[in-house]
Motif scaffolding. Structure first.
Motif, short mmCIF file in Angstrom:
data_model
loop_
_atom_site.label_atom_id
_atom_site.label_comp_id
_atom_site.label_asym_id
_atom_site.label_seq_id
_atom_site.Cartn_x
_atom_site.Cartn_y
_atom_site.Cartn_z
N LEU A 376 0.85 -1.31 0.04
CA LEU A 376 0.03 -0.01 -0.10
C LEU A 376 0.79 1.16 -0.03
O LEU A 376 0.66 2.20 -0.66
CB LEU A 376 -0.97 -0.05 1.31
CG LEU A 376 -1.91 -1.13 1.28
CD1 LEU A 376 -2.80 -1.11 2.62
CD2 LEU A 376 -2.93 -0.78 0.07
N SER A 377 1.85 1.22 0.71
CA SER A 377 2.72 2.42 0.84
C SER A 377 3.54 2.66 -0.33
O SER A 377 3.60 3.65 -0.90
CB SER A 377 3.92 2.28 2.12
OG SER A 377 4.70 3.34 2.02
N GLU A 378 4.17 1.51 -1.09
CA GLU A 378 4.86 1.59 -2.14
C GLU A 378 4.02 2.25 -3.42
O GLU A 378 4.38 2.93 -4.21
CB GLU A 378 5.63 0.28 -2.56
CG GLU A 378 6.75 0.04 -1.55
CD GLU A 378 7.16 -1.43 -1.62
OE1 GLU A 378 6.67 -2.07 -2.33
OE2 GLU A 378 8.36 -1.59 -0.97
N ARG A 379 2.87 1.71 -3.29
CA ARG A 379 1.97 2.17 -4.51
C ARG A 379 1.84 3.78 -4.35
O ARG A 379 1.84 4.41 -5.35
CB ARG A 379 0.66 1.52 -4.21
CG ARG A 379 -0.60 1.90 -5.17
CD ARG A 379 -1.92 1.38 -4.99
NE ARG A 379 -2.47 2.21 -3.58
CZ ARG A 379 -3.49 1.92 -2.88
NH1 ARG A 379 -4.35 0.75 -3.39
NH2 ARG A 379 -3.77 2.56 -1.63
N ASN A 380 1.67 4.27 -3.03
CA ASN A 380 1.57 5.78 -2.78
C ASN A 380 2.75 6.35 -3.39
O ASN A 380 2.70 7.38 -3.76
CB ASN A 380 0.98 6.02 -1.50
CG ASN A 380 -0.32 5.73 -1.49
OD1 ASN A 380 -1.22 5.33 -2.32
ND2 ASN A 380 -0.93 5.96 -0.11
N ALA A 383 3.02 7.13 -6.79
CA ALA A 383 2.17 8.12 -7.02
C ALA A 383 2.60 9.57 -6.89
O ALA A 383 2.65 10.52 -7.31
CB ALA A 383 0.58 8.03 -6.36
N ILE A 384 3.53 9.61 -5.42
CA ILE A 384 4.07 10.54 -5.09
C ILE A 384 5.10 10.88 -6.04
O ILE A 384 5.27 12.17 -6.55
CB ILE A 384 4.60 10.61 -3.58
CG1 ILE A 384 3.45 10.67 -2.83
CG2 ILE A 384 5.38 11.74 -3.14
CD1 ILE A 384 3.73 10.13 -1.38
N GLN A 385 5.86 10.10 -6.54
CA GLN A 385 7.11 10.37 -7.52
C GLN A 385 6.79 10.77 -8.71
O GLN A 385 7.10 11.91 -9.46
CB GLN A 385 7.94 8.72 -7.73
CG GLN A 385 9.06 8.93 -8.55
CD GLN A 385 10.14 9.73 -8.03
OE1 GLN A 385 10.16 9.79 -6.82
NE2 GLN A 385 11.16 10.08 -8.73
#
Length: 389
Positions: A376-380, A383-385
């Motif tokens: 979940l964190s890496e998906r976000n 998106a941030i990147q």
């Protein structure tokens, strides 16, 4: 494979010879977030892991519709005894050495062994505006934002500051949601290891929710009561490091040695003090059904695998203890006002959503809770990147 940190700094105190470290794991829009801890035995390896955890916390709490824009992850650590009378001077020399990074890149606050008032005092002495001044260029209205955060820090509820309470509420809500997802709706007992800012507030909210807090530990040992401890009495009689005054215990409270915190029968275990306190050896003593990591990295990876084999779930730190970090930024950026009820509502909703999503992902894909939260964190983070570079 985890990417290497962006920057690692090692520092040697010219007076005591102790070592200090700063790791910036990632920058987002030029800024990283993460606290400063002080404890004897702190290592670069530990600070590196903590900085990565901050990156994961920031990513996990990304809301593309929110005013709060996630930052990168960082962490500072000093290998020194916070009880030593020279500790404040060591902190002052460390922060002075890190001043250029604090001015532009590293936003920081209290962590294990340090209180925010100590950090704020030193920051003022060395001529900096704030421990979070690196984020100021990202604010639309700096004066309004800093006034809002200052007002929030002045709020107390039941004798505890709002800044302390939001972290404990986050851990407590993560615990309650985790128990619900596991179907453990009956009477549940809790042991909290550590009674500082995070542990004390967590114990308060869990007791208020109807759980029996049967054990609380500090550096001197464990206070236990199988019928439930009077958490408010313990909070009234603790020092600034979370030490409990043994002269003000209630009838029925008993004392056990420090290592006995794992032996107290309970359904929930909340390590809220030091890293690496549950390892492959002592994990065999745990009979709880759920471990909620209020501290950073309290359960080693080897221990977590062994616990999983016994059916004991570990709710990871970068989920459970993320509310303090998020609340700072929610308040500064204006997602919440300087209001306790508003802050509590935001924390409860966010933690419930995060923990539910983590459990659902773990069940759907056959993952551990940690692996699901990482996804979940890496998906976000992706998106941030994509949004900020």
């Amino acid at each position: 494979m985890t990417e290497p940190a962006l920057l690692e700094v090692a520092w040697t105190d010219p007076i005591t010879g102790c070592r200090g470290y700063l790791v910036i794991d990632r920058l987002v829009r030029g800024v990283a977030s993460g606290g400063l801890r002080m404890r004897r035995g702190c290592t670069l390896f530990e600070v590196r892991g903590l900085a990565r955890g901050m990156t994961l916390k920031e990513g996990l709490n990304y809301d593309p519709d929110g005013r709060y824009i996630p930052l990168g992850g960082a962490k500072g650590g000093i290998d020194f005894d916070p009880y030593d009378e020279r500790a404040r001077d060591v902190v002052a020399r460390y922060l002075h050495a890190m001043r250029p990074l604090i001015e532009r890149y590293w936003t920081m606050g209290e962590d294990l062994g340090l209180r925010q008032d100590v950090i704020d005092g030193v920051i003022a002495e060395i001529g900096l505006l704030s421990s979070v001044q690196a984020v100021y260029p990202l604010l639309e209205d700096r004066d309004a934002a800093t006034e809002r955060l200052a007002d929030a820090f002045r709020i107390e509820v039941g004798g505890l500051g709002l800044d302390e309470l939001v972290g404990g509420l986050g851990v407590a809500q993560a615990t309650l949601t985790g128990l619900e997802m596991l179907g453990l709706t009956g009477p549940n007992r809790v042991v909290v290891q550590g009674f500082g800012s995070m542990g004390g507030a967590t114990a308060r909210f869990l007791a208020e929710a109807g759980l029996q807090v049967v054990g609380v530990s500090d550096v001197r040992g464990v206070v236990v009561n199988p019928d439930g401890l009077d958490v408010e009495n313990l909070l009234r009689h603790r020092d600034r490091f979370g030490g409990i005054d043994r002269d003000n215990l209630k009838p029925g409270d008993e004392l056990l040695p420090p290592e006995a915190w794992l032996d107290v029968p309970a359904e929930v275990l909340v390590p809220a003090a030091i890293s690496y306190c549950v390892d492959s050896d002592n994990q065999a003593e745990i009979g709880a059904k759920l471990i909620v990591e209020a501290a950073n990295m309290p359960v080693t990876s080897d221990a977590e695998e062994l616990l999983a084999a016994r059916g004991i779930r570990v709710l990871p730190d970068f989920v459970a203890n993320s509310a303090t970090n998020s609340w700072w930024w929610w308040t500064l950026f204006g997602d919440v006002n300087a209001d306790a009820d508003e802050a509590f509502g935001k924390v409860r909703t966010r933690m419930c959503d995060l923990v539910t999503a983590m459990f659902e992902r773990a069940t759907l894909d056959g993952l551990s809770l940690r692996a699901a939260a990482l996804q979940l964190s890496e998906r976000n983070l992706d998106a941030i990147q994509a949004r900020f570079g």
